[in-house]
Design a protein around this motif. Sequence first.
Motif, PDB file in Angstrom:
ATOM      1  N   GLU A 121       0.756  -1.301  -0.101  1.00 36.17           N
ATOM      2  CA  GLU A 121       0.021  -0.066   0.235  1.00 36.17           C
ATOM      3  C   GLU A 121       0.835   1.381  -0.166  1.00 36.17           C
ATOM      4  O   GLU A 121       0.496   2.064  -0.706  1.00 36.17           O
ATOM      5  N   ASN A 122       1.873   1.283   0.667  1.00 34.80           N
ATOM      6  CA  ASN A 122       2.743   2.445   1.163  1.00 34.80           C
ATOM      7  C   ASN A 122       4.208   2.300   0.980  1.00 34.80           C
ATOM      8  O   ASN A 122       4.837   3.159   1.693  1.00 34.80           O
ATOM      9  N   SER A 162       2.333   9.175  -5.781  1.00 36.63           N
ATOM     10  CA  SER A 162       1.338  10.025  -5.704  1.00 36.63           C
ATOM     11  C   SER A 162       1.061  10.095  -4.177  1.00 36.63           C
ATOM     12  O   SER A 162       0.364  11.067  -4.012  1.00 36.63           O
ATOM     13  N   LYS A 163       1.519   9.364  -3.471  1.00 36.32           N
ATOM     14  CA  LYS A 163       1.140   9.235  -1.817  1.00 36.32           C
ATOM     15  C   LYS A 163       2.325  10.222  -1.198  1.00 36.32           C
ATOM     16  O   LYS A 163       2.421  10.100   0.101  1.00 36.32           O
ATOM     17  N   THR A 179       4.192  12.941   0.928  1.00 41.26           N
ATOM     18  CA  THR A 179       3.679  13.956   1.779  1.00 41.26           C
ATOM     19  C   THR A 179       4.914  14.951   1.581  1.00 41.26           C
ATOM     20  O   THR A 179       4.514  16.059   1.719  1.00 41.26           O
TER      21      THR A 179
END
Length: 196
Positions: free
Chosen positions: A40-41, A144-145, A147
Motif C-alpha cells: 500500500e505505502n 502520488s502518496k 507527503t
Amino acid sequence: MGFLDSLKDSLKFPRFSEKYEMGFPDISSGEKPVIIQFRENEVEFKILTGFTSVKKIIKPDDIIEVGLNQESYRSAGKAVTGAVIGGILTGGIGLLAGAAIGGKRRKENQLTLIVNNNGNECDIFLKQSKDIPKIYSELKRLLSKQTAKPISKESENSNNETKSNLAEDLEKLHNLLEKGILTQEEFNEQKRKMLE
C-alpha cells in the motif's frame, strides 16, 4: 511481517521477478535476481546476492524521480532473413515485402528510478523487461502518496549557490553604502528586496 501478511500483500499488490543491475551503494554491481513486492505505502526490493538476500524498503517520500523511456525498433537480422526468403519466393517485390514483414517491431523499456537511500541519492537500474511499464505504473502510484518531496543533491547545491550569491550581493551592496554611493535608506530598501 508474518507469512500470512506477506501472502495477502502478494495477492493484493503486484510482485515482479526482475534482474537488478546496480544502484544501491552497499550492493555490488552486476546482474542479480530481485523480487519487487509492492504494498500500500511502500515497495520492497529483495535482491538475491549469492546465498543471502538484501531487502531495501522504499517509501513514497524516498522517491526522487521515476520515469519510463520506451523505444521501438525492428530486428535487422529478421528483416534480412525475410528479405532473402521473399526475394527467392517472389522476386524483387517479395524482397521489399519480406524485409518489411520480416523485421518484427520490438519495444525496449528503460526505467529511471532515483531514490533517497539513507541520505544517499541512488540511481536504481533494472534490466529491461516487458514488466517495466507495470513497475513504472506502480511506482507512480506510490509517488502520488508523497507527503514531502525529497531534496536531491542538485537542488541542495542550487540552494547553497543561491545563498552564496545572496551573501556576495549583500556584500557588494554594503560596499556601495560604505563608499557613499548609496544612502542608508537606499541600502535598507535594496537589502529588504533581496531578502524577500
